[in-house]
Design a protein around this motif. Structure first.
Motif, PDB file in Angstrom:
ATOM      1  N   ARG A 121      39.632  20.039   5.816  1.00  0.00           N
ATOM      2  CA  ARG A 121      40.433  21.380   5.444  1.00  0.00           C
ATOM      3  C   ARG A 121      41.437  21.416   6.399  1.00  0.00           C
ATOM      4  NH1 ARG A 121      36.991  26.992   7.509  1.00  0.00           N
ATOM      5  NH2 ARG A 121      38.690  28.453   6.827  1.00  0.00           N
ATOM      6  N   ALA A 122      41.386  20.439   7.504  1.00  0.00           N
ATOM      7  CA  ALA A 122      42.430  20.477   8.411  1.00  0.00           C
ATOM      8  C   ALA A 122      43.798  19.773   7.584  1.00  0.00           C
ATOM      9  CB  ALA A 122      42.363  19.594   9.417  1.00  0.00           C
ATOM     10  N   VAL A 123      43.465  18.727   6.762  1.00  0.00           N
ATOM     11  CA  VAL A 123      44.446  17.988   5.889  1.00  0.00           C
ATOM     12  C   VAL A 123      45.031  19.056   4.660  1.00  0.00           C
ATOM     13  CG1 VAL A 123      44.834  15.989   4.154  1.00  0.00           C
ATOM     14  CG2 VAL A 123      43.334  15.788   6.481  1.00  0.00           C
ATOM     15  N   GLN A 124      43.887  19.688   4.194  1.00  0.00           N
ATOM     16  CA  GLN A 124      44.469  20.639   3.100  1.00  0.00           C
ATOM     17  C   GLN A 124      45.462  21.740   3.718  1.00  0.00           C
ATOM     18  OE1 GLN A 124      40.816  22.255   1.504  1.00  0.00           O
ATOM     19  NE2 GLN A 124      40.123  20.397   0.432  1.00  0.00           N
TER      20      GLN A 124
ATOM     21  N   GLU B 274      43.133  31.028  12.264  1.00  0.00           N
ATOM     22  CA  GLU B 274      42.553  31.752  11.253  1.00  0.00           C
ATOM     23  C   GLU B 274      41.891  32.984  11.566  1.00  0.00           C
ATOM     24  OE1 GLU B 274      39.746  29.065   9.311  1.00  0.00           O
ATOM     25  OE2 GLU B 274      41.226  27.792   8.324  1.00  0.00           O
ATOM     26  N   SER B 275      41.733  33.414  12.796  1.00  0.00           N
ATOM     27  CA  SER B 275      41.172  34.678  13.162  1.00  0.00           C
ATOM     28  C   SER B 275      42.365  35.816  13.543  1.00  0.00           C
ATOM     29  CB  SER B 275      40.296  34.333  14.559  1.00  0.00           C
ATOM     30  OG  SER B 275      39.861  35.538  14.914  1.00  0.00           O
ATOM     31  N   CYS B 276      43.373  35.361  14.370  1.00  0.00           N
ATOM     32  CA  CYS B 276      44.484  36.154  14.713  1.00  0.00           C
ATOM     33  C   CYS B 276      45.744  36.021  14.304  1.00  0.00           C
ATOM     34  CB  CYS B 276      44.580  36.304  16.334  1.00  0.00           C
ATOM     35  SG  CYS B 276      44.971  34.602  17.057  1.00  0.00           S
TER      36      CYS B 276
ATOM     37  N   THR C  37      41.079  25.083  13.957  1.00  0.00           N
ATOM     38  CA  THR C  37      41.432  26.287  13.298  1.00  0.00           C
ATOM     39  C   THR C  37      41.375  27.521  13.973  1.00  0.00           C
ATOM     40  OG1 THR C  37      39.038  26.680  12.581  1.00  0.00           O
ATOM     41  CG2 THR C  37      40.326  25.152  11.146  1.00  0.00           C
ATOM     42  N   LEU C  38      41.044  27.514  15.152  1.00  0.00           N
ATOM     43  CA  LEU C  38      41.233  28.684  16.091  1.00  0.00           C
ATOM     44  C   LEU C  38      41.872  28.541  17.296  1.00  0.00           C
ATOM     45  CD1 LEU C  38      37.634  30.122  15.803  1.00  0.00           C
ATOM     46  CD2 LEU C  38      39.332  30.907  14.416  1.00  0.00           C
ATOM     47  N   CYS C  39      42.780  29.406  17.990  1.00  0.00           N
ATOM     48  CA  CYS C  39      43.343  29.172  19.324  1.00  0.00           C
ATOM     49  C   CYS C  39      42.306  29.340  20.382  1.00  0.00           C
ATOM     50  CB  CYS C  39      44.383  30.304  19.339  1.00  0.00           C
ATOM     51  SG  CYS C  39      43.705  31.970  19.241  1.00  0.00           S
ATOM     52  N   VAL C  40      42.634  29.021  21.506  1.00  0.00           N
ATOM     53  CA  VAL C  40      41.653  28.786  22.743  1.00  0.00           C
ATOM     54  C   VAL C  40      41.096  30.276  22.622  1.00  0.00           C
ATOM     55  CG1 VAL C  40      41.456  28.496  25.041  1.00  0.00           C
ATOM     56  CG2 VAL C  40      42.925  27.011  23.653  1.00  0.00           C
TER      57      VAL C  40
END
Length: 211
Positions: free
Chosen positions: A167-170, A181-183, A199-202
């Motif tokens: 998913r990261a490569v995509q 992907e959240s904020c 896929t999320l910040c800290v």
């Protein structure tokens, strides 16, 4: 006064001068006014033709080289522009094409290793299913069941990890890599270099873990 030359000598001198004026040689022969034609060169042999063909091919190759360099420079420029467009946190420098390529190479290496691990695990699980015997006691049956469940759990974890990395490569290909992907805020370049499949910040990750 100069001594008088003999009549024969004067006549011979005059004859030579007259012949020179008419274009004749002193012997009385006229000089030919035709120009000497150059001899035709012999046709080139096989070696000559091969040399000419090589020269033509070398010329074509030399003509293609600048085009190849232009194409390579254009591709590098597009990669640099694409990397620079990725979001970063305040105070961080923009991504470079080399940095993004390094992260991608690491992800692709992990993908290959996980696929091989999952294939080996599936093979072991299949062998365990066929090797189960009806004469095993309860202790042996329990141990085999535990081992099989443990192998299945490891296989599921590897599969889940593989999905995250793919998913990261995509997201890299889609231009959304580095966005939470959240904020929808930047994850952070430093965080992605350490944890490239994030896929999320800290902040959003900590909020998720507290739930």
């Amino acid at each position: 006064m100069l001594p008088a030359l003999p009549v024969e000598a004067i006549s011979a001198r005059e004859a030579e001068m007259a012949a020179a004026g008419k274009g004749e040689t002193p012997s009385g022969e006229r000089s030919s006014g035709k120009k000497t034609r150059g001899t035709r060169s012999a046709p080139a042999g096989p070696a000559g033709r091969r040399g000419a063909a090589k020269s033509g091919q070398a010329g074509k190759t030399a003509g293609k080289a600048p085009k190849a360099r232009k194409a390579g420079g254009r591709a590098n420029g597009e990669a640099a522009a694409k990397a620079a467009e990725l979001p970063v946190r305040e105070g961080e420098g923009h991504w470079t094409a080399a940095e993004l390529a390094e992260v991608r190479a690491g992800l692709e290496k992990q993908i290959a290793a996980l696929r091989a691990e999952i294939a080996a695990s599936a093979s072991q699980i299949a062998e365990g299913d066929t090797s189960e015997g009806a004469g095993d006691d309860q202790a042996d049956a329990g141990a085999k069941t535990y081992e099989r469940e443990h192998e299945l759990a490891l296989s599921y974890n590897s599969q889940d990890l593989l999905t995250q990395i793919e998913r990261a490569v995509q997201r890299m290909d889609g231009g959304t890599y580095g966005t939470c992907e959240s904020c929808a805020r930047p994850i952070g370049k430093a965080r992605l270099q350490v944890f490239p499949r994030a896929t999320l910040c800290v902040t959003c990750k900590q909020r998720e873990e507290r739930r």
